[in-house]
Design an enzyme around this catalytic site. Structure first.
Site, PDB file in Angstrom:
ATOM      1  N   GLU A   1       2.236  -9.786 -10.264  1.00 52.49           N
ATOM      2  CA  GLU A   1       0.963 -10.422  -9.902  1.00 52.49           C
ATOM      3  C   GLU A   1       0.597 -11.528 -10.885  1.00 52.49           C
ATOM      4  OE1 GLU A   1      -1.334 -10.027  -7.254  1.00 52.49           O
ATOM      5  OE2 GLU A   1       0.308  -8.918  -6.338  1.00 52.49           O
TER       6      GLU A   1
ATOM      7  N   CYS B   1       9.733  -1.707  -3.523  1.00 53.60           N
ATOM      8  CA  CYS B   1       8.366  -2.238  -3.617  1.00 53.60           C
ATOM      9  C   CYS B   1       8.532  -3.735  -3.430  1.00 53.60           C
ATOM     10  CB  CYS B   1       7.754  -1.926  -4.981  1.00 53.60           C
ATOM     11  SG  CYS B   1       6.187  -2.785  -5.288  1.00 53.60           S
TER      12      CYS B   1
ATOM     13  N   ASP C   1       0.195  -7.214   2.511  1.00 53.65           N
ATOM     14  CA  ASP C   1       0.602  -6.458   1.321  1.00 53.65           C
ATOM     15  C   ASP C   1      -0.639  -6.323   0.448  1.00 53.65           C
ATOM     16  OD1 ASP C   1       2.212  -5.217  -0.668  1.00 53.65           O
ATOM     17  OD2 ASP C   1       2.414  -7.120  -1.733  1.00 53.65           O
ATOM     18  N   SER C   2      -0.519  -5.547  -0.614  1.00 48.74           N
ATOM     19  CA  SER C   2      -1.638  -5.437  -1.550  1.00 48.74           C
ATOM     20  C   SER C   2      -1.812  -6.733  -2.350  1.00 48.74           C
ATOM     21  CB  SER C   2      -1.390  -4.279  -2.512  1.00 48.74           C
ATOM     22  OG  SER C   2      -0.169  -4.491  -3.200  1.00 48.74           O
TER      23      SER C   2
ATOM     24  N   HIS D   1       6.965  -6.129  -4.480  1.00 51.97           N
ATOM     25  CA  HIS D   1       6.756  -6.936  -5.680  1.00 51.97           C
ATOM     26  C   HIS D   1       8.036  -7.049  -6.527  1.00 51.97           C
ATOM     27  CE1 HIS D   1       2.473  -6.411  -4.866  1.00 51.97           C
ATOM     28  NE2 HIS D   1       2.185  -7.240  -5.842  1.00 51.97           N
TER      29      HIS D   1
ATOM     30  N   CYS E   1       4.600  -3.899   2.615  1.00 51.90           N
ATOM     31  CA  CYS E   1       4.240  -3.129   1.431  1.00 51.90           C
ATOM     32  C   CYS E   1       4.878  -1.751   1.608  1.00 51.90           C
ATOM     33  CB  CYS E   1       2.718  -3.015   1.370  1.00 51.90           C
ATOM     34  SG  CYS E   1       2.114  -1.863   0.128  1.00 51.90           S
TER      35      CYS E   1
HETATM   36  N1  DGL Z   1       4.035  -4.368  -2.947  1.00 55.44           N
HETATM   37  C1  DGL Z   1       3.615  -3.062  -2.651  1.00 55.44           C
HETATM   38  C2  DGL Z   1       4.717  -2.107  -2.348  1.00 55.44           C
HETATM   39  O1  DGL Z   1       5.692  -2.541  -1.784  1.00 55.44           O
HETATM   40  C3  DGL Z   1       2.450  -2.483  -3.367  1.00 55.44           C
HETATM   41  C4  DGL Z   1       2.425  -2.488  -4.843  1.00 55.44           C
HETATM   42  C5  DGL Z   1       1.099  -1.968  -5.304  1.00 55.44           C
HETATM   43  O2  DGL Z   1       0.085  -2.477  -4.821  1.00 55.44           O
HETATM   44  O3  DGL Z   1       1.084  -1.031  -6.107  1.00 55.44           O
HETATM   45  O4  DGL Z   1       4.636  -0.929  -2.571  1.00 55.44           O
END
Ligand code: DGL
Length: 295
Positions: free
Chosen positions: A174, A206, A32-33, A208, A95
């Site tokens: 984050e 997402c 993931d990011s 996150h 992600c």
């Molecule tokens: N967690 C990621 C997603 O599901 C990326 C969030 C990001 O880096 O902007 O899209």
């Protein structure tokens, strides 16, 4: 069939079995990011307790959700290249942004299976929704790509959808600011876009966002089912491994100290503390890596 051919077939089968045995012992690669993909990693580890895992969070380049498709594809390729070097048997793109923009390219380039989070997430949402009025929240890139909208419509033609980008949720996750006044205020502001849209299901599109589930639930109310793709993705991974006979042998490496490895491209300490709070246990040592193409 000649004797020679038969022998060759048995020998081929032998080497196939050996290859499958070796595959079983390889790890599941997840990227993931940043910290968000831990929601998926957690579900994979719970469902598949004997598997080895390698996680990569590209914390030096988070967020992905504000970037162009070209950049997300390049970052995703860098991540995949690193994980391939860690002896993985399957790549999980934990992600949504990378799943929306880079999944097809990764599948074309890699000769191991690649699983994204959007299709499993869409399936879970369709299963959860009675009315077919489904909200989707995600990064700007995910919402604009319409990947969820397509995946949901493919599964149920008459869905009524409303998709909204919530970019501020990613830095909050984050930082670990997932509850309290600020999280609630950001959630109220972002989710105000759903006013007047009577949804019964909201897709957390997402990885996150499940970290902010509490704040999101407070704003949308208890009648809306929040769906994230973690469980459904873990199930898809399990199915694929079992189909191929690549699932880890029971007890394999269970006692091994480095069964779960964790890498980030920057700030391992912050990742370790936010990640541990979220997972409810300490992460393995979080190592910092420099990716070949990292900017
Ligand atoms: N967690 C990621 C997603 O599901 C990326 C969030 C990001 O880096 O902007 O899209």
């Amino acid at each position: 069939m000649s004797m020679g051919q038969a022998k060759r077939q048995v020998a081929d089968r032998g080497s196939l079995c050996e290859r499958d045995e070796a595959m079983r012992r390889r790890a599941i690669g997840v990227f993931d990011s940043g910290v968000g993909g831990l929601t998926v990693l957690k579900a994979i580890q719970a469902r598949l307790p004997h598997e080895r895992t390698v996680y990569l969070g590209d914390t030096a380049r988070v967020p992905y959700g504000q970037r162009s498709a070209e950049v997300v594809i390049r970052y995703s390729a860098d991540n995949a290249r690193f994980l391939l070097g860690q002896d993985i048997k399957i790549l999980v793109v934990a992600c949504n942004t990378a799943s929306a923009l880079a999944l097809a390219s990764l599948r074309e380039w890699l000769d191991i299976p690649v699983i994204g989070v959007i299709e499993p997430g869409a399936r879970a949402a369709i299963a959860a929704s009675q009315s077919g009025r489904i909200g989707v929240i995600g990064t700007r890139a995910t919402v604009q790509s319409e990947a969820y909208q397509r995946a949901l419509r493919d599964l149920r033609r008459d869905v009524d959808l409303c998709a909204v980008a919530c970019p501020l949720f990613v830095p909050l996750a984050e930082e670990g600011w997932v509850d309290g006044d600020i999280a609630r205020a950001v959630a109220s502001r972002h989710l105000a876009a759903f006013e007047g849209f009577e949804m019964d299901t909201l897709v957390l599109g997402c990885t996150h966002y499940p970290l902010l589930k509490g704040a999101i639930a407070e704003v949308v109310g208890g009648r809306v089912t929040l769906v994230d793709s973690a469980e459904a993705t873990a199930l898809a991974v399990e199915r694929l491994l079992c189909e191929r006979g690549w699932d880890a042998p029971e007890g394999d490496g269970d006692a091994s100290a480095n069964r779960h490895r964790c890498f980030v491209t920057d700030q391992p300490e912050i990742f370790a503390s936010v990640g541990a709070r979220f997972l409810g246990r300490a992460l393995p040592v979080v190592e910092r890596v420099r990716l070949a193409e990292q900017a």
